[in-house]
Design a protein around this motif. Structure first.
Motif, PDB file in Angstrom:
ATOM      1  N   ALA A  77       0.927  -1.004   0.184  1.00  0.00           N
ATOM      2  CA  ALA A  77       0.091   0.073   0.148  1.00  0.00           C
ATOM      3  C   ALA A  77       0.863   1.164  -0.020  1.00  0.00           C
ATOM      4  CB  ALA A  77      -0.969   0.069   1.269  1.00  0.00           C
ATOM      5  N   ALA A  78       1.900   1.296   0.779  1.00  0.00           N
ATOM      6  CA  ALA A  78       2.939   2.449   1.011  1.00  0.00           C
ATOM      7  C   ALA A  78       3.542   2.718  -0.526  1.00  0.00           C
ATOM      8  CB  ALA A  78       3.916   2.052   1.729  1.00  0.00           C
ATOM      9  N   ALA A 105       6.388   8.768   3.914  1.00  0.00           N
ATOM     10  CA  ALA A 105       6.879  10.197   3.987  1.00  0.00           C
ATOM     11  C   ALA A 105       7.478  10.231   2.749  1.00  0.00           C
ATOM     12  CB  ALA A 105       7.844  10.128   5.177  1.00  0.00           C
ATOM     13  N   LYS A 106       8.261   9.470   2.120  1.00  0.00           N
ATOM     14  CA  LYS A 106       8.669   9.830   0.849  1.00  0.00           C
ATOM     15  C   LYS A 106       7.985   9.939  -0.110  1.00  0.00           C
ATOM     16  CE  LYS A 106      13.242   7.459   2.144  1.00  0.00           C
ATOM     17  NZ  LYS A 106      14.131   6.233   1.845  1.00  0.00           N
ATOM     18  N   GLN A 107       6.941   9.358  -0.175  1.00  0.00           N
ATOM     19  CA  GLN A 107       5.678   9.380  -1.272  1.00  0.00           C
ATOM     20  C   GLN A 107       4.647  10.504  -0.963  1.00  0.00           C
ATOM     21  OE1 GLN A 107       6.189   7.442  -3.552  1.00  0.00           O
ATOM     22  NE2 GLN A 107       5.501   5.260  -3.370  1.00  0.00           N
ATOM     23  N   SER A 108       4.891  11.402   0.168  1.00  0.00           N
ATOM     24  CA  SER A 108       4.178  12.429   0.447  1.00  0.00           C
ATOM     25  C   SER A 108       2.699  12.021   0.933  1.00  0.00           C
ATOM     26  CB  SER A 108       4.320  13.385  -0.586  1.00  0.00           C
ATOM     27  OG  SER A 108       5.454  14.061  -0.887  1.00  0.00           O
ATOM     28  N   MET A 109       2.597  11.012   1.682  1.00  0.00           N
ATOM     29  CA  MET A 109       1.139  10.542   2.020  1.00  0.00           C
ATOM     30  C   MET A 109       1.017  10.684   3.385  1.00  0.00           C
ATOM     31  SD  MET A 109       1.684   6.536   0.318  1.00  0.00           S
ATOM     32  CE  MET A 109       0.294   5.949   0.928  1.00  0.00           C
ATOM     33  N   ALA A 128       1.961  15.374  10.054  1.00  0.00           N
ATOM     34  CA  ALA A 128       2.414  14.095  10.578  1.00  0.00           C
ATOM     35  C   ALA A 128       3.236  14.321  11.467  1.00  0.00           C
ATOM     36  CB  ALA A 128       3.078  13.312   9.507  1.00  0.00           C
ATOM     37  N   ALA A 129       4.350  15.499  11.367  1.00  0.00           N
ATOM     38  CA  ALA A 129       5.208  15.427  12.347  1.00  0.00           C
ATOM     39  C   ALA A 129       4.506  15.969  13.714  1.00  0.00           C
ATOM     40  CB  ALA A 129       6.040  16.771  11.872  1.00  0.00           C
ATOM     41  N   LYS A 130       3.597  17.008  13.637  1.00  0.00           N
ATOM     42  CA  LYS A 130       2.798  17.353  14.875  1.00  0.00           C
ATOM     43  C   LYS A 130       2.276  15.973  15.610  1.00  0.00           C
ATOM     44  CE  LYS A 130       0.243  20.292  12.986  1.00  0.00           C
ATOM     45  NZ  LYS A 130      -0.962  21.386  12.857  1.00  0.00           N
TER      46      LYS A 130
END
Length: 303
Positions: free
Chosen positions: A21-22, A72-76, A125-127
Motif C-alpha cells: 500500500a505504501a 513520508a517519501k511518497q508524501s502520503m 504528521a510531524a505534529k
C-alpha cells in the motif's frame, strides 16, 4: 495450524500488505495496515514475555517505522499520521506495562520517523509524532522510568530543531509544549534529573530560536519555563528553579541583544516568577546540571 502460527502469518501478511500500500500510494489501505500492525504489537505486549514474542513485537515496530518512512517519501501525509500514531500508542502502552525493551524500541523508531517527517515538511504528521513522543514521556514519568523520560526529551528536542530548520512553526511550537509537559509531569513524580534535563534542553532550544529569529518558538519556550517554575515551586524542587531562572535569564539577554523586544519582555516577567526563594546550593546544582548535560550528549551521539 496453531494459534501462534496463525498469529505469525497474520503479522507477515499485514506487513506485506502495508508495504504494498505504501509503495503504490494507496492511502486507505496503508492506514488500515498501520492500524492492524498497531493492534498486533499491542496484543504482543500483553502476552507472556518470551523471546519469540519480544522479537515479533520488535519486528512489527521496525516494519511500521519502515513503512512510515516510505509513506513520508511518497508524501502520503494521512498515512504518515497513522504511522506516527501507531508507534506512539505502542510506545506508551509498552511503557505503561513496563515492557521497557519494546518501549525503547518503539520510541526510538518514532523519534527517527519524526525527524524524517519534519525534514520533508510534513507538518501534520510531524505534529502527530510530537504528540506520541510527549505521551510516551508523560507515561514514563508517571511510571518513574527516568531513562525513558530522557529519551522522549531528546527526541522532542531534535524534532524542534528539525522543525525550525524547515520553518515548520506549528510542529516546533507543539513539540516544545510537549517537552514542557514532560518536564512538569517529571516534577510531579519527583524525577529531578529528568525535570532539570527538560530545562537544559529548553534553554538550548530557546537560544537557538532567538539566534535564528524564530520568535513563536522562543515565546513557547519561555512559557514552558514559567510552567516548570510553578511546578518546581509547588513541589520544592529548588535545583530546577535555579536552572530555570538561569536559562530564562540567558534567553532574555540574548533576545535583548538581538532586538527581539517582545521575547525579552516576556522573559523578564517569567524570570520574576521562577526565581528561587531562599538559600540554594548553587555549586551542587551546577555539578548536577553538568552531569545531565554529559548524559544528554551520550544519548544524542547514539541516536
Amino acid at each position: 495450524m496453531s494459534s501462534e502460527e496463525q498469529r505469525g502469518l497474520d503479522e507477515i501478511r499485514g506487513i506485506e500488505e502495508g508495504l504494498k500500500a505504501a509503495y503504490t500510494r494507496n492511502t486507505k489501505e496503508a492506514v488500515e495496515a498501520f492500524d492492524r500492525l498497531r493492534e498486533f504489537a499491542i496484543r504482543l505486549i500483553y502476552l507472556n514475555v518470551t523471546a519469540e514474542h519480544e522479537l515479533d513485537a520488535k519486528a512489527l515496530i521496525v516494519s511500521i517505522g519502515d513503512m512510515g518512512k516510505i509513506t513520508a517519501k511518497q508524501s502520503m501525509e494521512i498515512a504518515s499520521v497513522a504511522a506516527s500514531r501507531a508507534l506512539g500508542d505502542i510506545a506508551a502502552e509498552a511503557a505503561s506495562q513496563r515492557r521497557d525493551a519494546l518501549a525503547i524500541k518503539a520510541v526510538s523508531v518514532l523519534g527517527s520517523l519524526s525527524r524524517e517527517l519534519a525534514a520533508r515538511g510534513m507538518d501534520t504528521a510531524a505534529k502527530s509524532a510530537a504528540e506520541g513522543l510527549g505521551k510516551f514521556g508523560a507515561v514514563s514519568a508517571r511510571m518513574g522510568v527516568e531513562n525513558q523520560v530522557t529519551l522522549s526529551e531528546i527526541y522532542l528536542m531534535q524534532l524542534v530543531r528539525e522543525a525550525m530548520e524547515e520553518d515548520l512553526s506549528e510542529t516546533g511550537i507543539i513539540a516544545v509544549a510537549f517537552l514542557g509537559e514532560v518536564g512538569a509531569v517529571s516534577v510531579e513524580n519527583k524525577l529531578e534529573e529528568s525535570a532539570i534535563g527538560v530545562s537544559i534542553l529548553l534553554e538550548e532550544l530557546g537560544i537557538a530560536a532567538v539566534r535564528e529569529n524564530h520568535e513563536p518558538e522562543a515565546k513557547v519556550v519561555i512559557n514552558a519555563f514559567e510552567k516548570l517554575g510553578k511546578a518546581s515551586s509547588m513541589h520544592g524542587m529548588k535545583s530546577l528553579l535555579f536552572q530555570a531562572a538561569w536559562s530564562v535569564e540567558t534567553i532574555r539577554v540574548l533576545a535583548e541583544d538581538k532586538g527581539m523586544n517582545a521575547v525579552s519582555r516576556i522573559a523578564k516577567l517569567t524570570l520574576e516568577s521562577v526565581k528561587a526563594a531562599g538559600a540554594l546550593d548553587e555549586e551542587q546544582t551546577l555539578e548536577k546540571i553538568q552531569e545531565i548535560k554529559k548524559f544528554h550528549r551520550k544519548i544524542m551521539e547514539k541516536s
